[in-house]
Scaffold this active site. Structure first.
Site, short mmCIF file in Angstrom:
data_model
loop_
_atom_site.label_atom_id
_atom_site.label_comp_id
_atom_site.label_asym_id
_atom_site.label_seq_id
_atom_site.Cartn_x
_atom_site.Cartn_y
_atom_site.Cartn_z
NE ARG A 1 72.61 -15.41 -50.81
CZ ARG A 1 72.06 -15.47 -52.04
NH1 ARG A 1 71.41 -14.45 -52.52
NH2 ARG A 1 72.20 -16.56 -52.76
CG HIS B 1 67.46 -14.79 -51.05
ND1 HIS B 1 67.80 -13.46 -50.90
CD2 HIS B 1 66.11 -14.83 -51.02
CE1 HIS B 1 66.70 -12.74 -50.79
NE2 HIS B 1 65.66 -13.53 -50.86
CE1 TYR C 1 72.19 -18.21 -56.03
CE2 TYR C 1 70.30 -19.69 -55.94
CZ TYR C 1 71.11 -18.74 -55.34
OH TYR C 1 70.83 -18.33 -54.05
#
Length: 341
Positions: A239, A243, A252
């Site tokens: 990805r 998200h 993160y």
């Protein structure tokens, strides 16, 4: 296919050059649509959106392997699948504007609407696949789940049912390495996600999810044996974006990790393959980009000119309106909850 677009001919599937060119165009279109929708969301012209950037090979490769009579059950990120299955673009934009009409999928697309709760689409897919077997249909069902979704009860229950019932269900794990902010390494101690299917007695395989032709072959093989029972395919991809537009991946994960995966870009490698075979050029690329822009802009204009009917929140919930919903509709109308034109 590796990052340089080189293939292993001993594993090459039965797919002709024009179809591979179409595959490239679909992948490029999915990326262009993704960029446009993200831009609209940032302008307040679309609701929360889950980008597909980097996952085009998994989605287009699998969608193009589907036969005309197969169904698909998406989660919230399968925009590329909808594109390859012929979904009218303006309906996609209606969905991302929050209108119920965007979930009214044309019958010929043979897909269910987007489903946002994690893995809750899998029992739906199992039920649909069971219906195909019960009715003696030749159709199979493909469903998609993320790596995070494989930790949910719905995932395991579906696989167990599918294995026992031997239904024509192909489960594609879109392993993009992150379940929002949780890395793959913290989601499961299993060495691979594909091996979760073995415990349910299901044929399972792991493929390079950034190799569109490899994905096409794995899904084609699974569909060809779907009357014998279910299959599970773990597509290892990445990805490259967030998200959803509600989170910030820079909080993160590292830029170095993203940079490493960009070198494995699924569109670049297919473009290299086509160019090496003399099937693609920069002139064709420029023409394609212009065609994509016109199609997307026209769909956005059509969606933004749409006049919503408040009654649609009642009309598209079930195939028919149950009495309880009719009562709510009557109450809404009598109370002046909304005013129709």
């Amino acid at each position: 296919m590796d990052e340089l677009g080189q293939v292993d001919n001993t594993l090459f599937p039965d797919i002709k050059d024009p179809a591979i060119v179409e595959m490239y165009k679909n992948m490029s279109f999915a990326r262009a649509l993704d960029a446009k929708t993200l831009s609209l969301q940032r302008q307040g012209r679309a609701v929360t959106y889950a980008p597909l950037l980097g996952e085009e090979a998994t989605q287009i490769g699998s969608a193009m392997a589907m036969r005309a009579n197969d169904y698909f059950v998406p989660n919230f990120r399968q925009h590329g699948v909808f594109i390859a299955r012929g979904m009218p673009l303006e309906l996609l934009f209606l969905y991302w504007k929050g209108y119920e009409e965007g979930s009214a999928i044309p019958a010929e697309v043979k897909g269910l609407p987007y489903i946002v709760p994690v893995a809750s689409q899998m029992p739906h897919a199992a039920g649909l696949a069971y219906a195909q077997k019960y009715n003696g249909s030749d159709s199979a069902v493909i469903t998609y789940v993320g790596d995070g979704g494989t930790s949910e009860g719905d995932f395991y229950e579906t696989l167990n049912f599918a294995g026992v019932s031997k239904i024509p269900l192909v489960t594609i794990i879109e392993n993009n390495q992150w379940a929002i902010s949780v890395p793959r390494s913290e989601q499961s101690a299993a060495q691979t996600l594909a091996q979760k299917g073995f415990a349910a007695g299901i044929d399972s395989v792991q493929v390079d999810g950034n190799d569109a032709i490899g994905v096409y072959k794995a899904v084609s093989d699974a569909l060809a044996r779907s009357k014998e029972g279910p299959s599970l395919i773990e597509c290892v991809t990445y990805r490259m974006s967030m998200h959803t537009t509600a989170d910030d991946p820079t909080k993160y994960r590292s830029e170095e990790e993203v940079a490493q995966w960009k070198m494995k870009d699924p569109i670049n490698r297919l473009k290299l393959y086509l160019a090496r075979k003399g099937l693609w050029s920069e002139d064709l690329e420029k023409g394609m980009i212009e065609e994509h822009k016109k199609a997307i802009d026209a769909a956005v204009e059509k969606a933004e000119g749409f006049k919503p009917d408040p009654k649609s929140i009642f009309e598209h919930v079930y195939s028919y309106m149950p009495d309880t919903l009719k009562e709510e509709l009557e109450e809404a109308e009598s109370s002046g909850f909304y005013m129709s034109e």
